[in-house]
Design a protein around this motif. Structure first.
Motif, short mmCIF file in Angstrom:
data_model
loop_
_atom_site.label_atom_id
_atom_site.label_comp_id
_atom_site.label_asym_id
_atom_site.label_seq_id
_atom_site.Cartn_x
_atom_site.Cartn_y
_atom_site.Cartn_z
N THR A 80 -4.24 1.95 11.27
CA THR A 80 -4.14 1.13 10.07
C THR A 80 -3.18 1.78 9.10
OG1 THR A 80 -5.42 0.01 8.33
CG2 THR A 80 -6.08 2.25 8.89
N TYR A 81 -2.59 0.97 8.23
CA TYR A 81 -1.64 1.46 7.22
C TYR A 81 -2.28 1.32 5.84
CZ TYR A 81 2.36 1.54 4.04
OH TYR A 81 3.22 1.84 3.00
N ASN A 82 -2.17 2.38 5.03
CA ASN A 82 -2.69 2.37 3.67
C ASN A 82 -1.52 2.24 2.69
OD1 ASN A 82 -3.96 2.70 1.24
ND2 ASN A 82 -4.95 4.63 1.76
N PRO A 83 -1.34 1.06 2.07
CA PRO A 83 -0.20 0.89 1.15
C PRO A 83 -0.32 1.74 -0.11
CG PRO A 83 -1.67 -1.02 1.07
CD PRO A 83 -2.14 -0.15 2.20
N LEU A 84 -1.52 2.20 -0.46
CA LEU A 84 -1.70 3.02 -1.65
C LEU A 84 -1.13 4.42 -1.46
CD1 LEU A 84 -5.34 1.97 -2.64
CD2 LEU A 84 -3.18 1.08 -3.53
N SER A 85 -1.24 4.94 -0.24
CA SER A 85 -0.75 6.30 0.03
C SER A 85 0.52 6.31 0.86
CB SER A 85 -1.83 7.10 0.77
OG SER A 85 -2.14 6.49 2.02
N GLY A 86 0.86 5.16 1.47
CA GLY A 86 2.03 5.12 2.34
C GLY A 86 1.83 5.88 3.63
N THR A 87 0.54 6.05 4.03
CA THR A 87 0.23 6.79 5.26
C THR A 87 -0.58 5.92 6.21
OG1 THR A 87 -1.80 7.72 4.28
CG2 THR A 87 0.24 9.00 4.06
N VAL A 99 -8.09 10.56 11.41
CA VAL A 99 -6.86 11.35 11.30
C VAL A 99 -5.85 10.60 10.46
CG1 VAL A 99 -5.03 12.52 12.58
CG2 VAL A 99 -7.31 12.29 13.60
N GLU A 100 -5.33 11.27 9.43
CA GLU A 100 -4.29 10.69 8.59
C GLU A 100 -2.93 11.13 9.11
OE1 GLU A 100 -3.21 9.97 3.87
OE2 GLU A 100 -4.61 11.58 4.43
N LEU A 101 -2.00 10.16 9.20
CA LEU A 101 -0.67 10.40 9.76
C LEU A 101 0.41 9.97 8.77
CD1 LEU A 101 -1.23 8.71 13.24
CD2 LEU A 101 -1.46 11.15 12.76
N SER A 102 1.54 10.63 8.83
CA SER A 102 2.71 10.14 8.12
C SER A 102 3.33 9.01 8.94
CB SER A 102 3.74 11.26 7.92
OG SER A 102 4.41 11.54 9.15
N ARG A 103 4.25 8.29 8.34
CA ARG A 103 4.91 7.19 9.07
C ARG A 103 5.92 7.72 10.08
NH1 ARG A 103 6.09 2.67 4.42
NH2 ARG A 103 5.94 4.43 2.97
N GLU A 106 3.53 12.56 11.84
CA GLU A 106 3.05 13.92 11.59
C GLU A 106 1.57 13.86 11.19
OE1 GLU A 106 4.90 16.49 12.16
OE2 GLU A 106 6.75 15.38 12.51
N VAL A 107 0.77 14.74 11.77
CA VAL A 107 -0.65 14.81 11.42
C VAL A 107 -0.79 15.49 10.07
CG1 VAL A 107 -2.90 15.75 12.06
CG2 VAL A 107 -1.39 14.82 13.83
N LEU A 108 -1.36 14.76 9.08
CA LEU A 108 -1.50 15.28 7.72
C LEU A 108 -2.87 15.91 7.49
CD1 LEU A 108 0.17 12.31 5.80
CD2 LEU A 108 1.23 14.44 6.58
N ARG A 109 -3.93 15.29 8.02
CA ARG A 109 -5.27 15.89 7.90
C ARG A 109 -6.21 15.24 8.90
NH1 ARG A 109 -8.81 13.66 2.82
NH2 ARG A 109 -7.90 11.57 2.62
N ARG A 110 -7.30 15.96 9.18
CA ARG A 110 -8.32 15.49 10.11
C ARG A 110 -9.67 15.56 9.42
NH1 ARG A 110 -7.18 18.87 15.50
NH2 ARG A 110 -7.04 20.56 13.98
N SER A 146 -12.29 10.17 -0.21
CA SER A 146 -11.67 10.99 -1.26
C SER A 146 -10.53 11.81 -0.67
CB SER A 146 -12.71 11.91 -1.90
OG SER A 146 -13.01 12.99 -1.02
N ASP A 147 -9.69 12.29 -1.55
CA ASP A 147 -8.52 13.08 -1.12
C ASP A 147 -8.92 14.44 -0.56
OD1 ASP A 147 -6.86 11.04 -1.91
OD2 ASP A 147 -6.50 11.89 -3.90
N VAL A 148 -10.16 14.88 -0.83
CA VAL A 148 -10.56 16.22 -0.40
C VAL A 148 -11.67 16.18 0.66
CG1 VAL A 148 -9.87 17.29 -2.56
CG2 VAL A 148 -12.20 16.38 -2.32
N ALA A 149 -12.03 14.98 1.14
CA ALA A 149 -13.12 14.87 2.11
C ALA A 149 -12.77 15.58 3.41
CB ALA A 149 -13.42 13.40 2.39
#
Length: 302
Positions: A80-87, A99-103, A106-110, A146-149
């Motif tokens: 899925t794409y998150n338009p708020l974060s662009g990730t 898992v959050e990915l860049s477009r 790149e793996v940004l966080r797990r 959250s950004d720190v979860a």
């Protein structure tokens, strides 16, 4: 002489008959006849009709088979794409992770997913919450991230039972947010495959009643993932077994498609097991394939 000729030809006729039967079975299994018919139908669409659609034949792979680092021992599913974060976000099944990915892949966080059995689909809702489908338990769980979860525990969250108790590992895999109609679209993988809509209001509201949707004449073997183009409202349907990405109009009718086999649409090698698709506001299409490969498709401006 005729008897001798008959004995000579019989094994050849049997081999030919077997080959024809096998070919017909393969064509039916892969729906190649339907694809050929639809391809011819595509050619008669006007430029205006193409411009008003996603028009998948205009896309080519610009990034392919990029390894998602750190996920070598797992299998990605859903995107899925998150338009708020662009990730982008995907989930893994063997060791449940969000898992959050860049477009650029790149793996940004797990984020560890606790209390999930077999997460197969993930989607960003209109209010920024995330929703995850657990295929094995048939549960849909929505939550704010959250950004720190570092972990999410399904046992602390409200879940929605999607039904189909006997589906086993052939349940719901695809999920997409339809902003225009404020609802979730859900794809049941197969046996039988189907598309459904589910009104899903704000965090304090209850989910509505899930309803079957018209799905036109889908020439695919299974449904692996969904995404909705925010510009046209059209739905993209990904099929792993058929190696197809299919565009449906707002009436659920097929409008365009591309094959995910090697040698077509810029792909050097085919996508072996495509399990997730997403689209951003610019129209770029992202695909993840098991076990952990990442692809980007972009439309040729010409």
């Amino acid at each position: 002489m005729p008897a001798l000729l008959s004995r000579f030809l019989r094994p050849h006729w049997l081999a030919l008959t077997a080959a024809l039967f096998a070919g017909a079975t393969l064509i039916d299994y892969l729906h190649w006849d339907a694809r050929a018919y639809f391809w011819l139908k595509e050619q008669h669409l006007s430029k205006g009709e193409r411009d008003a659609s996603v028009w998948l034949p205009g896309y080519n792979a610009v990034l392919q088979a990029k390894l998602l680092e750190g996920l070598e021992d797992d299998e990605t599913s859903g995107l899925t794409y998150n338009p708020l974060s662009g990730t982008l976000f995907t989930v893994t099944g063997k060791h449940p992770l969000l898992v959050e990915l860049s477009r650029q892949g790149e793996v940004l966080r797990r984020i560890e997913l606790l209390g999930f059995s077999n997460p197969e689909g993930v989607e960003v809702l209109g209010d920024g919450r995330l929703a995850i489908i657990d295929e094995r338990t048939r549960q849909l769980t929505a939550f704010a991230l959250s950004d720190v979860a570092e972990s999410i525990d399904a046992r602390d969250l409200e879940s929605f039972d999607l039904g189909f108790a006997d589906a086993g590992n052939k349940g719901f895999e695809g999920i997409a947010w339809d902003e225009r109609h404020q609802r979730l679209l859900l794809a049941k993988e197969r046996s039988p495959l189907g598309l459904f809509s589910l009104p899903f209001p704000g965090e304090e509201g209850a989910a509505g009643v899930m309803q079957s949707m018209p799905a036109g004449h889908l020439f695919v073997r299974d449904l692996s993932s969904l995404t909705v183009d925010p510009r046209t409202g059209h739905t993209l349907v990904l099929s792993d077994e058929s190696r197809l990405l299919l565009e449906l109009d707002e009436q659920g009718e097929p409008l365009s498609f591309i094959s995910l086999i090697g040698g077509l649409n810029g792909l050097e090698h085919g996508i072996q097991q495509a399990e997730g698709v997403a689209m951003d506001e610019a129209g770029d299409i992202y695909v993840v394939g098991e076990p952990n490969l990442f692809y980007v498709f972009r439309k040729d401006p010409t």
